[in-house]
Design an enzyme around this catalytic site. Structure first.
Site, PDB file in Angstrom:
ATOM      1  N   GLU A 157       0.812  -1.216   0.000  1.00  0.00           N
ATOM      2  CA  GLU A 157       0.000   0.000   0.000  1.00  0.00           C
ATOM      3  C   GLU A 157       0.850   1.272   0.000  1.00  0.00           C
ATOM      4  O   GLU A 157       0.770   2.082   0.937  1.00  0.00           O
ATOM      5  CB  GLU A 157      -0.974  -0.022   1.181  1.00  0.00           C
ATOM      6  CG  GLU A 157      -2.011  -1.116   1.049  1.00  0.00           C
ATOM      7  CD  GLU A 157      -3.114  -1.067   2.095  1.00  0.00           C
ATOM      8  OE1 GLU A 157      -2.928  -0.436   3.146  1.00  0.00           O
ATOM      9  OE2 GLU A 157      -4.178  -1.681   1.859  1.00  0.00           O
ATOM     10  N   GLU A 313      -6.621  -7.907  -1.037  1.00  0.00           N
ATOM     11  CA  GLU A 313      -6.997  -8.058   0.377  1.00  0.00           C
ATOM     12  C   GLU A 313      -8.481  -7.772   0.543  1.00  0.00           C
ATOM     13  O   GLU A 313      -9.024  -6.887  -0.129  1.00  0.00           O
ATOM     14  CB  GLU A 313      -6.261  -7.038   1.255  1.00  0.00           C
ATOM     15  CG  GLU A 313      -4.801  -7.280   1.479  1.00  0.00           C
ATOM     16  CD  GLU A 313      -4.200  -6.183   2.370  1.00  0.00           C
ATOM     17  OE1 GLU A 313      -4.928  -5.596   3.198  1.00  0.00           O
ATOM     18  OE2 GLU A 313      -3.008  -5.905   2.215  1.00  0.00           O
TER      19      GLU A 313
HETATM   20  C1  GLA Z   1      -4.278  -2.935   4.885  1.00  0.00           C
HETATM   21  C2  GLA Z   1      -2.897  -3.545   4.951  1.00  0.00           C
HETATM   22  C3  GLA Z   1      -2.851  -4.843   5.717  1.00  0.00           C
HETATM   23  C4  GLA Z   1      -3.727  -4.803   6.929  1.00  0.00           C
HETATM   24  C5  GLA Z   1      -5.138  -4.452   6.504  1.00  0.00           C
HETATM   25  C6  GLA Z   1      -6.126  -4.462   7.648  1.00  0.00           C
HETATM   26  O1  GLA Z   1      -4.967  -3.184   3.750  1.00  0.00           O
HETATM   27  O2  GLA Z   1      -2.325  -3.725   3.687  1.00  0.00           O
HETATM   28  O3  GLA Z   1      -1.503  -5.080   6.070  1.00  0.00           O
HETATM   29  O4  GLA Z   1      -3.262  -3.860   7.825  1.00  0.00           O
HETATM   30  O5  GLA Z   1      -5.137  -3.167   5.962  1.00  0.00           O
HETATM   31  O6  GLA Z   1      -7.421  -4.154   7.217  1.00  0.00           O
END
Ligand code: GLA
Ligand code: ZN
Length: 683
Positions: A157, A313
């Protein structure tokens, strides 16, 4: 038949998996074995590993320990699971920040952070670049050719900005490359205002709450620089991977509606687009809007490359960062997951597989709970998603074909949200969703693209609140309409150019000729205040913004019914070449948008899976390989819906024929495959 190649070479199936952090359980190897058993039960075929593993891979500077990752990679390949192997730059080991504080990020208040957290490195720091490149090179050398290696997951991210001295210098250099002289910059930034004219490049500083923050063109260029510098950092990370493992695709997981970066530019650096989706499902009627917003986000990420993307995710149950960790109602996980597939994802992945025992995310939903077994509701639901995905292998690689595009432009958003005037809250993103919803309700496929995108393949292009008009966009819009397309614009459009300078000679600037209107003034309404607009015999409420426009070639289709601009046009249409340009001068209530777009869909003959609109809360989204189309029929509402599956098809869930009226319970879905009609076989 044409399909996109599988995301992971040799795996023409839907990928199912998630973030897997076995390093948190390094002293409990029996857990690793148990994970493999559970992964099989959950129908998992991929794991994203190594995302935050730097301190375990290089516990001290120059002292490396890959043995645990070797074991994991071997274990994965033995169990038929592919690894999405991450580069570890998303978080640093403490020794690195201690030895070289320049890797730490400096905030816009010019304070350098201490060690802690994650996603907070300086992306300019030569030391950080050298270290990330080195460790990436070691990973690539070590796992090149490993049977488990399926894809590179770069960092995590990418986000935020750094204001350290190294970054200031890089910013100035970036500006020197963008502008031919300081005079040019001063002119375009309008620095004569408040005596902010620069006489030397060294006087330029990034925006700051304790310094310059009102020079909007500076703010804009800073944001462009942040994207450019992030890309530069990313390229540095990718270089050894590209060199040593040229066949392994690269992705960067992005965040929905994150406005800190121009994702359209970032996506050009990746082989496949991936994103992390965390909608708030409440289990009530709000879920319909949530579903439409999530649908639009999926379409945004798919549209970056116009090919299948990855749901990198999602939470198998709750998050730990939303204001209330509301449990998802049974069945919601399947909807959340398959919705992504319906919009073009070839993966369903979670954060995370096994719930952490300690740390900040120990209460975040995971496939495997602290309890540890397969006997939880969440585990069973995940496993059910896996088994549905197993039935959708044919869909992997299938495209989405859109006749419609909605323009979502981050540069225009930056300028609009930064502008002072009109109303404080311009509601750009909610407006986009408002305009997206009617198409979603009809099941019409929409690409969501920015102003730099080619428009020639579309029949209908909708550009809500196109505040900034970027170079070339007006010309593309004109060409589209000249050739017979329809272009729809709205209030607060065509106000500034790419330097945030207002267009002279009237709004909507370069789109004035196309719309055939001149917007002289904009009335801004207080929250809760409404005005009325008459259109085709009905009265609709308008709120927030009411452009007062004069016809300059267009004809009026709707008129204001109140206030001093009563009788002025509120909806106009201009015949231009073979097509039409429509201008919606005010923020209109939802019923207006539905009526307008329902009719446009029918009159333009835009393809939808069924002839009518779907019942409230329902949608049907289509993917196709050119011969077969896969229609995902979903009910996000709170009532059972009856849907006429015209022509019928075969259920991909049960294998049985589907014909006539389909009964869909709240939060449930059906997936129907049917042959593409000969006239629609264009790919
Ligand atoms: C983000 C991060 C993950 C985790 C999620 C939790 O998307 O990339 O590492 O922290 O949030 O929702
Ligand atoms: Zn920096």
């Amino acid at each position: 038949m044409k399909k996109f190649p599988p995301i992971i070479k040799g795996m023409p199936v839907m990928l199912h998996g998630g973030d897997y952090n076995p390093e948190q359980w390094i002293n409990s190897r029996e857990i690793w074995e148990e994970d493999m058993r559970l992964a099989k039960l959950a129908n998992i075929n991929t794991f994203s590993v190594g995302i935050f593993s730097w301190a375990m891979l290089e516990p001290e500077e120059g002292v490396y320990n890959f043995s645990w990752l070797d074991e994991i990679m071997d274990m994965l390949s033995k169990n038929g699971i592919k690894a999405m192997l991450a580069t570890p730059s998303g978080a640093r080991p403490p020794w690195l920040s201690q030895a070289c504080p320049e890797v730490l990020r400096t905030g816009s208040d010019r304070r350098r952070s201490l060690f802690g957290g994650r996603h907070n490195h300086c992306y300019t720091s030569p030391v950080y670049r050298e270290k990330t490149k080195k460790i990436n090179e070691m990973l690539a050398k070590r796992y090149k050719g490993h049977k488990a290696l399926g894809l590179w997951h770069i960092s995590n991210e990418l986000s935020g900005e750094c204001h350290c001295e190294l970054c200031q210098e890089a910013f100035r250099n970036w500006l020197k490359a963008r502008y031919s002289s300081l005079d040019e910059l001063n002119g375009l930034w309008w620095t004569a205002f408040w005596s902010h004219r620069y006489s030397d490049w060294s006087q330029i500083e990034s925006p700051s709450p304790i310094g310059e923050r009102d020079l909007h063109a500076l703010n804009l260029d800073w944001k462009r620089f942040v994207t450019s510098q992030t890309i530069d950092f990313l390229r540095n990370e990718a270089a050894p991977l590209r060199r040593l493992t040229p066949d392994v695709p690269i992705t960067v997981n992005m965040m929905g509606f994150y406005s800190g970066l121009n994702y359209n530019e970032i996506s050009k650096e990746e082989d496949v687009v991936s994103w992390d989706s965390y909608p708030v499902w409440r289990g009530d009627e709000n879920d319909v809007r949530t579903a439409a917003a999530a649908a639009m986000s999926h379409d945004i990420f798919r549209s970056y490359k116009g090919k299948p993307f990855m749901l990198m995710e999602s939470s198998p149950s709750v998050t730990n960062w939303q204001s209330v960790s509301k449990l998802r109602r049974p069945g919601t996980l399947l909807m959340n997951s398959i919705q992504a597939v319906a919009h073009g994802s070839d993966t369903v992945q979670y954060f995370q597989f096994r719930k952490s025992r300690g740390g900040a995310e120990k209460f975040h939903g995971a496939v495997v709970d602290h309890e540890g077994s397969e006997n939880t509701r969440v585990f069973k639901e995940v496993s059910a998603v896996g088994s549905v995905l197993g039935k959708l292998s044919q869909v992997a690689g299938a495209a989405r074909e859109a006749d419609i595009a909605i323009i979502y432009d981050i540069e225009s958003q930056w300028a609009l949200e930064d502008s002072k005037g009109y109303k404080q809250d311009k509601k750009y993103l909610p407006t986009l969703i408002d305009f997206y919803e009617p198409f979603w309700e009809n099941g019409a496929t929409v690409d969501v693209i920015d102003q730099t995108h080619d428009l020639s393949g579309y029949r209908l292009v909708v550009a809500p609140m196109a505040y900034m008009i970027r170079p070339g966009f007006a010309e593309k819009a004109k060409l589209l309409v000249e050739r017979g397309g329809v272009f729809v614009g709205t209030f607060l459009s065509g106000i500034v150019d790419e330097s945030d300078l207002c267009f002279l000679k009237g709004a909507p600037g370069p789109l004035k000729e196309l719309f055939g209107v001149w917007c002289e003034e904009t009335d801004c309404l207080y929250d809760g205040e409404q005005s009325m607009v008459g259109f085709k015999g009905k009265a609709y409420a308008a709120s927030d913004f009411c452009d007062i426009v004069h016809l300059q070639g267009a004809k009026a289709l709707g008129w204001y019914e109140e206030d001093f601009y009563k009788g002025f046009p509120a909806v106009t249409m201009n015949e231009y070449g073979k097509g039409q340009a429509l201008y919606i001068a005010a923020r209109m209530e939802k019923a207006f948008l539905s009526d307008l777009f329902d009719e446009l869909i029918r009159s333009l003959g835009i393809a939808t899976p069924f002839s009518g609109k779907l019942p409230y809360g329902c949608t049907a989204q289509t993917r196709t390989d050119g011969e077969v189309e896969y229609v995902f029929i979903m009910n996000f509402g709170t009532k059972t819906a009856l849907i006429d599956v015209e022509g019928g098809g075969a259920s991909m869930l049960t294998g049985k024929a589907v014909a006539g009226i389909l009964e869909l319970h709240p939060m449930s879905l059906e997936i129907v495959s049917r042959p593409v009609s000969p006239e629609k076989r264009k790919i």
